[in-house]
Design a protein around this motif. Sequence first.
Motif, PDB file in Angstrom:
ATOM      1  N   GLN A 163       0.838  -1.201   0.000  1.00 13.51           N
ATOM      2  CA  GLN A 163       0.000   0.000   0.000  1.00 13.51           C
ATOM      3  C   GLN A 163       0.868   1.244   0.000  1.00 13.51           C
ATOM      4  O   GLN A 163       1.822   1.343   0.766  1.00 13.51           O
ATOM      5  CB  GLN A 163      -0.883  -0.023   1.245  1.00 13.51           C
ATOM      6  N   LEU A 164       0.514   2.165  -0.877  1.00 14.34           N
ATOM      7  CA  LEU A 164       1.150   3.474  -0.900  1.00 14.34           C
ATOM      8  C   LEU A 164       0.141   4.491  -0.410  1.00 14.34           C
ATOM      9  O   LEU A 164      -0.952   4.617  -0.986  1.00 14.34           O
ATOM     10  CB  LEU A 164       1.604   3.837  -2.317  1.00 14.34           C
ATOM     11  N   ASP A 165       0.477   5.195   0.659  1.00 11.79           N
ATOM     12  CA  ASP A 165      -0.392   6.242   1.193  1.00 11.79           C
ATOM     13  C   ASP A 165       0.001   7.560   0.545  1.00 11.79           C
ATOM     14  O   ASP A 165       1.104   8.055   0.763  1.00 11.79           O
ATOM     15  CB  ASP A 165      -0.260   6.335   2.711  1.00 11.79           C
ATOM     16  N   LEU A 166      -0.900   8.124  -0.229  1.00 11.15           N
ATOM     17  CA  LEU A 166      -0.641   9.391  -0.910  1.00 11.15           C
ATOM     18  C   LEU A 166      -0.876  10.584   0.003  1.00 11.15           C
ATOM     19  O   LEU A 166      -0.430  11.680  -0.292  1.00 11.15           O
ATOM     20  CB  LEU A 166      -1.520   9.492  -2.162  1.00 11.15           C
ATOM     21  N   ALA A 167      -1.585  10.363   1.112  1.00  9.58           N
ATOM     22  CA  ALA A 167      -1.811  11.392   2.128  1.00  9.58           C
ATOM     23  C   ALA A 167      -1.514  10.756   3.484  1.00  9.58           C
ATOM     24  O   ALA A 167      -2.423  10.456   4.255  1.00  9.58           O
ATOM     25  CB  ALA A 167      -3.243  11.910   2.055  1.00  9.58           C
ATOM     26  N   PRO A 168      -0.242  10.517   3.780  1.00  4.90           N
ATOM     27  CA  PRO A 168       0.111   9.723   4.961  1.00  4.90           C
ATOM     28  C   PRO A 168      -0.259  10.341   6.300  1.00  4.90           C
ATOM     29  O   PRO A 168      -0.315   9.637   7.296  1.00  4.90           O
ATOM     30  CB  PRO A 168       1.629   9.549   4.836  1.00  4.90           C
ATOM     31  N   GLU A 169      -0.505  11.616   6.348  1.00  2.00           N
ATOM     32  CA  GLU A 169      -0.863  12.245   7.623  1.00  2.00           C
ATOM     33  C   GLU A 169      -2.341  12.090   7.952  1.00  2.00           C
ATOM     34  O   GLU A 169      -2.796  12.539   8.987  1.00  2.00           O
ATOM     35  CB  GLU A 169      -0.472  13.728   7.609  1.00  2.00           C
ATOM     36  N   GLY A 170      -3.110  11.487   7.052  1.00  2.00           N
ATOM     37  CA  GLY A 170      -4.518  11.239   7.322  1.00  2.00           C
ATOM     38  C   GLY A 170      -5.418  12.442   7.126  1.00  2.00           C
ATOM     39  O   GLY A 170      -6.492  12.519   7.711  1.00  2.00           O
ATOM     40  N   GLU A 171      -4.971  13.399   6.293  1.00  3.99           N
ATOM     41  CA  GLU A 171      -5.800  14.573   6.042  1.00  3.99           C
ATOM     42  C   GLU A 171      -7.123  14.152   5.390  1.00  3.99           C
ATOM     43  O   GLU A 171      -7.200  13.122   4.739  1.00  3.99           O
ATOM     44  CB  GLU A 171      -5.083  15.556   5.099  1.00  3.99           C
ATOM     45  N   PRO A 172      -8.151  14.982   5.539  1.00  5.40           N
ATOM     46  CA  PRO A 172      -9.410  14.695   4.851  1.00  5.40           C
ATOM     47  C   PRO A 172      -9.191  14.693   3.333  1.00  5.40           C
ATOM     48  O   PRO A 172      -8.260  15.325   2.831  1.00  5.40           O
ATOM     49  CB  PRO A 172     -10.317  15.851   5.254  1.00  5.40           C
ATOM     50  N   PRO A 173     -10.034  14.005   2.593  1.00  2.00           N
ATOM     51  CA  PRO A 173      -9.892  13.944   1.130  1.00  2.00           C
ATOM     52  C   PRO A 173      -9.947  15.329   0.503  1.00  2.00           C
ATOM     53  O   PRO A 173     -10.642  16.220   0.975  1.00  2.00           O
ATOM     54  CB  PRO A 173     -11.088  13.108   0.684  1.00  2.00           C
ATOM     55  N   THR A 174      -9.191  15.499  -0.593  1.00  2.00           N
ATOM     56  CA  THR A 174      -9.192  16.768  -1.321  1.00  2.00           C
ATOM     57  C   THR A 174     -10.057  16.696  -2.571  1.00  2.00           C
ATOM     58  O   THR A 174     -10.164  17.668  -3.292  1.00  2.00           O
ATOM     59  CB  THR A 174      -7.761  17.145  -1.739  1.00  2.00           C
ATOM     60  N   ALA A 175     -10.644  15.543  -2.819  1.00  4.48           N
ATOM     61  CA  ALA A 175     -11.505  15.363  -3.986  1.00  4.48           C
ATOM     62  C   ALA A 175     -12.685  14.511  -3.559  1.00  4.48           C
ATOM     63  O   ALA A 175     -12.708  13.955  -2.459  1.00  4.48           O
ATOM     64  CB  ALA A 175     -10.728  14.694  -5.117  1.00  4.48           C
TER      65      ALA A 175
END
Length: 185
Positions: A163-175
């Motif tokens: 698994q690759l986390d593109l938002a590893p800090e767990g931010e809310p979705p941007t889309a």
Amino acid sequence: MIRTIRDAAEADLAHIAALYGREVLNGTATFELEPPTREEMARRYAAVKRHDLPWLVAELDGTFAGYAYASPFRPRPAYRYGVEGSIYIEEAARGQGVGRALLEALIGRVRAMGLRHVIGAISDSRSSAASIALHRALGFRDAGVYRQVGWKFDRWLDVTLMQLDLAPEGEPPTASGLDLTGGLA
């Protein structure tokens, strides 16, 4: 050697179907046992494009060298921010950076869409060390192993999950994520 990564087109489907068919018959990167027809590959291509997901082709010196695509990870709405990546490389093009170039391009496209995860399900863990190493080199982390879940060529095969986390800090979705109402590829 000139390496090109571009969007796949319907004109590529004969090469895509031939490569995938060889992998079905001779390899363990897929657990299919019968090669799909060109028409079936066209249906799968259309399903990926319906989700506006990338399907890419690699060329070496103008010759088809492989392909990669992203498909929805799972059909439930909460999974709409994740995709599964798939990569297939022509045997003659292996070891020449084609897989890396395709995977980097695929990750870039998915990231630009505001999605959160890319999942890799790498079949036959025993003979896929290069693929596992490539995924690790690009930031994928181990997520588990399905042990002996596939029976092909008279032996049990594992699937390594990465698994690759593109938002590893767990931010809310941007889309808004993928629209999964149209079904999966």
